[in-house]
Design an enzyme around this catalytic site. Structure first.
Site, PDB file in Angstrom:
ATOM      1  N   ASP A 198       0.814  -1.132  -0.118  1.00 20.12           N
ATOM      2  CA  ASP A 198      -0.046   0.051  -0.014  1.00 20.12           C
ATOM      3  C   ASP A 198       0.608   1.168   0.041  1.00 20.12           C
ATOM      4  O   ASP A 198       0.868   1.961   0.975  1.00 20.12           O
ATOM      5  CB  ASP A 198      -0.975  -0.009   1.256  1.00 20.12           C
ATOM      6  CG  ASP A 198      -0.051   0.081   2.436  1.00 20.12           C
ATOM      7  OD1 ASP A 198       0.979  -0.603   2.623  1.00 20.12           O
ATOM      8  OD2 ASP A 198      -0.962   0.308   3.739  1.00 20.12           O
ATOM      9  N   HIS A 229       9.646  -0.239   9.014  1.00 24.01           N
ATOM     10  CA  HIS A 229       8.759  -1.697   8.992  1.00 24.01           C
ATOM     11  C   HIS A 229       8.967  -2.372   7.855  1.00 24.01           C
ATOM     12  O   HIS A 229       9.320  -3.697   7.668  1.00 24.01           O
ATOM     13  CB  HIS A 229       7.364  -1.043   9.090  1.00 24.01           C
ATOM     14  CG  HIS A 229       7.058  -0.179  10.255  1.00 24.01           C
ATOM     15  ND1 HIS A 229       7.175  -0.551  11.726  1.00 24.01           N
ATOM     16  CD2 HIS A 229       6.728   1.147  10.323  1.00 24.01           C
ATOM     17  CE1 HIS A 229       6.848   0.396  12.414  1.00 24.01           C
ATOM     18  NE2 HIS A 229       6.526   1.521  11.544  1.00 24.01           N
TER      19      HIS A 229
HETATM   20  C1  BDR Z   1       2.766  -0.551   8.661  1.00 25.10           C
HETATM   21  O1  BDR Z   1       1.803   0.366   8.469  1.00 25.10           O
HETATM   22  C2  BDR Z   1       1.901   1.140   7.489  1.00 25.10           C
HETATM   23  O2  BDR Z   1       1.630   2.556   7.540  1.00 25.10           O
HETATM   24  C3  BDR Z   1       3.299   0.840   6.828  1.00 25.10           C
HETATM   25  O3  BDR Z   1       3.690   1.115   5.476  1.00 25.10           O
HETATM   26  C4  BDR Z   1       3.633  -0.610   7.420  1.00 25.10           C
HETATM   27  O4  BDR Z   1       3.579  -1.339   6.343  1.00 25.10           O
HETATM   28  C5  BDR Z   1       3.426  -0.254  10.060  1.00 25.10           C
HETATM   29  O5  BDR Z   1       2.434  -0.319  10.905  1.00 25.10           O
HETATM   30 CA    CA Z   2       3.059  -0.787   3.927  1.00 27.57          CA
END
Ligand code: BDR
Ligand code: CA
Length: 308
Positions: free
Chosen positions: A11, A241
């Site tokens: 995303d 992340h």
């Molecule tokens: C996850 O949530 C999204 O905002 C980031 O892209 C990552 O995949 C972190 O909590």
């Molecule tokens: Ca993400």
């Protein structure tokens, strides 16, 4: 050298962009496809952004459109306060030249796994809607995929959207629970480890000379992302992340794991919490609990520097 085939379900999103650039530039990975999902941005913007990232990489990576909303719950608002209005901080939207492929993400994931039995790592770094729909479409993929390496949850750390829920699980908890209950090999790269890997803006600025286009893009995008972390958490840098999750597909030895059956709370009070299940019929997931922070950061930045 063995090259690992990977599908990234995404995303995009600033840390998604880091993950996709890393996968596109790593000589240990073959980025077979990108599949888009709502989450940080709308599905339209996620699909467009995935195509833009493939174009920046100058690679012909197929992009397949996924689902626009969660399986059951009302959609949460997009995370524009984290990732900017269009997904990449203050970088203006641009229209890609490429076209998305004409097969929806859940079916495309199944098609690719069936054509490459035992070879593909599926790496979702967004809400798990497409993955749950792929499982419904062709349940046999559980034994045909090599493994599933998920950015999501926080089994011991708690959440980042609520006290209990991490954003990707929060955005479609019902899909996530279907994915955790399936009989396949799942690695959970959750907040337990991703929150430990923090990069300062100076580390992104140092990329600009080496890789002006890709490094420059990340330097610009992370300016916004890091301001969010400063305001929201008082951190002088951003949490990595999604790139850390892709790194875990090829450097699993840089993490330590516990093995637990995982379930997602679907009750309103703690909805989206990832927790250890009492259901002994669930297969044990490999839950990352520690990470070699210096090593993963070095691998990330060294790989991005090989770009242009
Ligand atoms: C996850 O949530 C999204 O905002 C980031 O892209 C990552 O995949 C972190 O909590
Ligand atoms: Ca993400």
């Amino acid at each position: 050298m063995n090259v690992q085939k990977i599908i990234i379900d995404t995303d995009p999103g600033i840390d998604d962009a880091m993950a996709i650039f890393f996968a596109g530039l790593s000589n240990k990975l073959d980025l077979v496809a990108l599949t888009s999902v709502f989450g940080n941005v709308t599905l339209d913007n996620a699909t467009r952004n995935a195509m833009v990232l493939a174009e920046i990489l100058e690679q012909n990576i197929p992009v397949s459109r996924g689902f626009p909303k969660p399986l059951v719950q009302t959609p949460n608002p997009v995370s524009d306060y984290v990732h900017g209005d269009e997904g990449f901080g203050d970088i203006p939207a641009r229209t890609p030249n490429a076209k998305e492929i004409n097969i929806p993400a859940d079916k495309y994931i199944c098609e690719l796994i069936n054509a490459n039995v035992g070879e593909i790592i599926l790496c979702p770094v967004g809400p798990l809607t497409n993955i749950a729909m792929a499982l419904r479409y062709d349940p046999t993929i559980v034994s045909k995929v090599k493994s599933v390496v998920i950015m999501g949850g926080g089994v011991f750390s708690g959440g980042n959207v609520t006290d209990f829920a991490e954003a990707n699980i929060w955005n479609d908890p019902h899909a996530a629970d279907e994915v955790f209950s399936a009989d396949w090999e799942v690695t959970v790269i959750g907040l337990d480890v991703t929150q430990k890997v923090i990069c300062a803006h100076t580390e992104f600025s140092a990329l600009v000379n080496k890789a002006p286009i890709i490094g420059g893009f990340l330097e610009q995008a992370t300016d916004f992302y890091i301001k969010f972390y400063k305001e929201a958490a008082g951190i002088n840098g951003c949490q990595m992340h999604d790139p850390i999750t892709v790194i875990a597909t090829i450097y699993p030895e840089l993490f330590t794991y516990e093995y637990h059956p995982i379930e997602v709370c679907l009750e309103p009070s703690k909805i989206g919490e990832t927790r250890i299940s009492k259901d002994n019929n669930r297969r044990l997931a490999k839950v990352a609990v520690e990470v070699d922070v210096d090593a993963v950061k070095k691998i990330f930045f060294d790989t991005i520097k090989t770009g242009f």
